[in-house]
Structure formats: structure tokens, C-alpha cells
Design a protein around this motif. Structure first.
Motif, PDB file in Angstrom:
ATOM      1  N   PRO A 103       0.876  -1.325   0.023  1.00  0.00           N
ATOM      2  CA  PRO A 103       0.028   0.050   0.076  1.00  0.00           C
ATOM      3  C   PRO A 103       0.964   1.291   0.092  1.00  0.00           C
ATOM      4  O   PRO A 103       0.508   2.323  -0.511  1.00  0.00           O
ATOM      5  N   THR A 104       2.178   1.072   0.444  1.00  0.00           N
ATOM      6  CA  THR A 104       2.933   2.297   0.518  1.00  0.00           C
ATOM      7  C   THR A 104       3.348   2.849  -0.978  1.00  0.00           C
ATOM      8  O   THR A 104       3.494   4.001  -1.107  1.00  0.00           O
ATOM      9  N   PHE A 106       0.722   2.814  -3.397  1.00  0.00           N
ATOM     10  CA  PHE A 106      -0.260   3.444  -4.026  1.00  0.00           C
ATOM     11  C   PHE A 106      -1.397   4.169  -3.047  1.00  0.00           C
ATOM     12  O   PHE A 106      -2.041   5.092  -3.617  1.00  0.00           O
ATOM     13  N   MET A 107      -1.454   4.029  -1.808  1.00  0.00           N
ATOM     14  CA  MET A 107      -2.377   4.685  -1.218  1.00  0.00           C
ATOM     15  C   MET A 107      -2.452   6.055  -1.082  1.00  0.00           C
ATOM     16  O   MET A 107      -3.387   6.692  -1.005  1.00  0.00           O
ATOM     17  N   ASP A 108      -1.118   6.799  -1.005  1.00  0.00           N
ATOM     18  CA  ASP A 108      -1.041   8.233  -0.846  1.00  0.00           C
ATOM     19  C   ASP A 108      -1.777   8.754  -1.993  1.00  0.00           C
ATOM     20  O   ASP A 108      -2.746   9.791  -1.918  1.00  0.00           O
ATOM     21  N   LEU A 109      -1.551   8.281  -3.207  1.00  0.00           N
ATOM     22  CA  LEU A 109      -2.048   8.676  -4.436  1.00  0.00           C
ATOM     23  C   LEU A 109      -3.519   8.443  -4.341  1.00  0.00           C
ATOM     24  O   LEU A 109      -4.259   9.529  -4.674  1.00  0.00           O
ATOM     25  N   PHE A 110      -4.004   7.508  -3.880  1.00  0.00           N
ATOM     26  CA  PHE A 110      -5.445   7.144  -4.032  1.00  0.00           C
ATOM     27  C   PHE A 110      -6.353   8.041  -2.973  1.00  0.00           C
ATOM     28  O   PHE A 110      -7.304   8.395  -3.140  1.00  0.00           O
ATOM     29  N   GLU A 111      -5.518   8.374  -1.913  1.00  0.00           N
ATOM     30  CA  GLU A 111      -6.138   9.231  -1.109  1.00  0.00           C
ATOM     31  C   GLU A 111      -6.290  10.596  -1.620  1.00  0.00           C
ATOM     32  O   GLU A 111      -7.198  11.373  -1.698  1.00  0.00           O
ATOM     33  N   HIS A 112      -5.226  10.919  -2.363  1.00  0.00           N
ATOM     34  CA  HIS A 112      -4.970  12.340  -3.084  1.00  0.00           C
ATOM     35  C   HIS A 112      -6.196  12.502  -4.151  1.00  0.00           C
ATOM     36  O   HIS A 112      -6.643  13.371  -4.269  1.00  0.00           O
ATOM     37  N   ASN A 113      -6.287  11.364  -5.024  1.00  0.00           N
ATOM     38  CA  ASN A 113      -7.049  11.587  -6.089  1.00  0.00           C
ATOM     39  C   ASN A 113      -8.547  10.760  -5.929  1.00  0.00           C
ATOM     40  O   ASN A 113      -9.416  10.886  -6.828  1.00  0.00           O
ATOM     41  N   GLY A 114      -8.739  10.344  -4.882  1.00  0.00           N
ATOM     42  CA  GLY A 114     -10.120   9.934  -4.452  1.00  0.00           C
ATOM     43  C   GLY A 114     -10.512   8.554  -4.558  1.00  0.00           C
ATOM     44  O   GLY A 114     -11.476   8.099  -4.369  1.00  0.00           O
ATOM     45  N   PHE A 115      -9.427   7.727  -5.310  1.00  0.00           N
ATOM     46  CA  PHE A 115      -9.796   6.444  -5.685  1.00  0.00           C
ATOM     47  C   PHE A 115      -9.841   5.545  -4.231  1.00  0.00           C
ATOM     48  O   PHE A 115     -10.250   4.259  -4.229  1.00  0.00           O
ATOM     49  N   ALA A 116      -9.444   6.140  -3.251  1.00  0.00           N
ATOM     50  CA  ALA A 116      -9.487   5.347  -1.970  1.00  0.00           C
ATOM     51  C   ALA A 116     -10.799   4.855  -1.614  1.00  0.00           C
ATOM     52  O   ALA A 116     -11.096   3.965  -0.987  1.00  0.00           O
TER      53      ALA A 116
END
Length: 190
Positions: A103-104, A106-116
Motif C-alpha cells: 500500500p505504500t 499507491f495509497m497516498d496517491l489514492f487518498e489524493h485522487n479519491g480512488f480510496a
């Protein structure tokens, strides 16, 4: 309060200047400055990182549709009795293009772009199906916690959607826990 975002690019001392490249580099540095809340100077590693993020964004929808995101269960133990009390659902991405990603990556990116948000629902539904299958087999069912992004706080109809999921699977109380990720407290402090 003053907020500023500064992206810098060092102009080479000699040689021909390409105005389009100059503007692109400054804009990349500026975009990173907006995301990081720090003054950013363009360099090739910044360019490489942004290309990597773009690649992840290009693959994320396909990955979700194809079930490339996998659930790993991390047990929760009682430290005195060493008894397993439950588990936490952790996401991993097994990408045909990129390999195995923690997760390190991709998760920061997904939090930023809303894909989380869609990823959270995918994880939640996966765990609900898993628990439902264990109940049907007569296996022991322990509580499993599923992370939820702080982005859900701003999502319209979040509670209705959660209720619909609960109604679909009709799991007994206590076999599913929702955990708000650590980023929620960080995101809403600023």
C-alpha cells in the motif's frame, strides 16, 4: 493566513532553451508544491515519480474491475493469552504490469485522487463475502476490521451505502469493524 505554492526550475546556464519544456517543468514542480505544501524544485526524480503516479492512475480502474487488489488478513492477538481475537484487512495490489505492490506504493496517491473510496468499498464487500462464506461453512468467525478513508466524511450518502452493504450480507453483529485510517485525522486538521 497566506497560502502559497512555489514550483521552481533551474534554467541551464548555456545551450538552447525550449520554452515548452521550461513551462512543463515549472508546472510539474508547482503541482508537486500544491500536493506537498512545500516549495518544490524540479528535478528528474520528480519527473520520474509523476510518471509513476500517472501509470498507477492509468491502471487503477482496470485493477479494481479485474480483482487485482487482494486482501491479506493480519491477525490481532491478546498479548496475555496469545489467543487470536480478530484480524485487520490489508490491501495489496498484484498488478500484471507492475508486479506486487504494498500500500505504500499507491495509497497516498489514492487518498489524493479519491480512488480510496471505491477501493474501500471493494475491500469491505470482499470481507463481507469472506465472512458470509465462513458462516455458511460453519467455521469460526472472528471480527475483521476494514479501513475506511477519511474521504468518506465528505461523501454524500455514505451511511446509506454502508447500510445497503450491511443489508445485503446480513452478517451477525460483531464480525465486521470499520476503522478510520490515520490520514483522516491528518487531513482534517489542516
Amino acid at each position: 493566513t497566506v497560502h502559497y505554492h512555489i514550483g521552481l526550475y533551474a534554467i541551464p546556464p548555456a545551450g538552447s532553451l525550449n520554452p515548452e519544456r521550461l513551462i512543463d517543468c515549472v508546472m510539474l514542480a508547482h503541482m508537486e508544491s500544491v500536493a506537498s505544501h512545500e516549495t518544490t524544485t524540479y528535478n528528474e526524480s520528480l519527473h520520474d515519480e509523476l510518471l509513476k503516479q500517472k501509470q498507477l492512475e492509468n491502471l487503477m480502474d482496470k485493477a479494481l474491475q479485474n480483482g487485482e487488489f487482494q486482501v491479506y488478513l493480519q491477525p490481532k492477538y491478546d498479548l496475555q493469552t496469545y489467543e487470536v481475537l480478530g484480524a485487520e484487512a490489508l490491501v495489496r495490489w498484484q498488478s500484471p504490469e507492475l508486479g506486487f505492490l504494498a500500500p505504500t506504493a499507491f495509497m497516498d496517491l489514492f487518498e489524493h485522487n479519491g480512488f480510496a473510496i471505491p477501493l474501500d468499498y471493494y475491500m469491505l464487500e470482499t470481507i463481507c463475502r469472506y465472512q458470509q462464506e465462513r458462516i455458511a461453512k460453519g467455521a469460526t468467525v472472528l471480527p475483521i476490521s476494514v479501513n475506511q478513508s477519511g474521504l468518506h466524511f465528505t461523501e454524500e450518502n455514505y451511511l446509506k451505502r454502508m447500510q445497503a452493504i450491511a443489508d445485503t450480507y446480513q452478517l451477525p453483529q460483531g464480525c465486521l469493524e470499520l476503522e478510520i485510517t490515520e490520514t483522516a485525522s491528518i487531513d482534517y486538521q489542516s
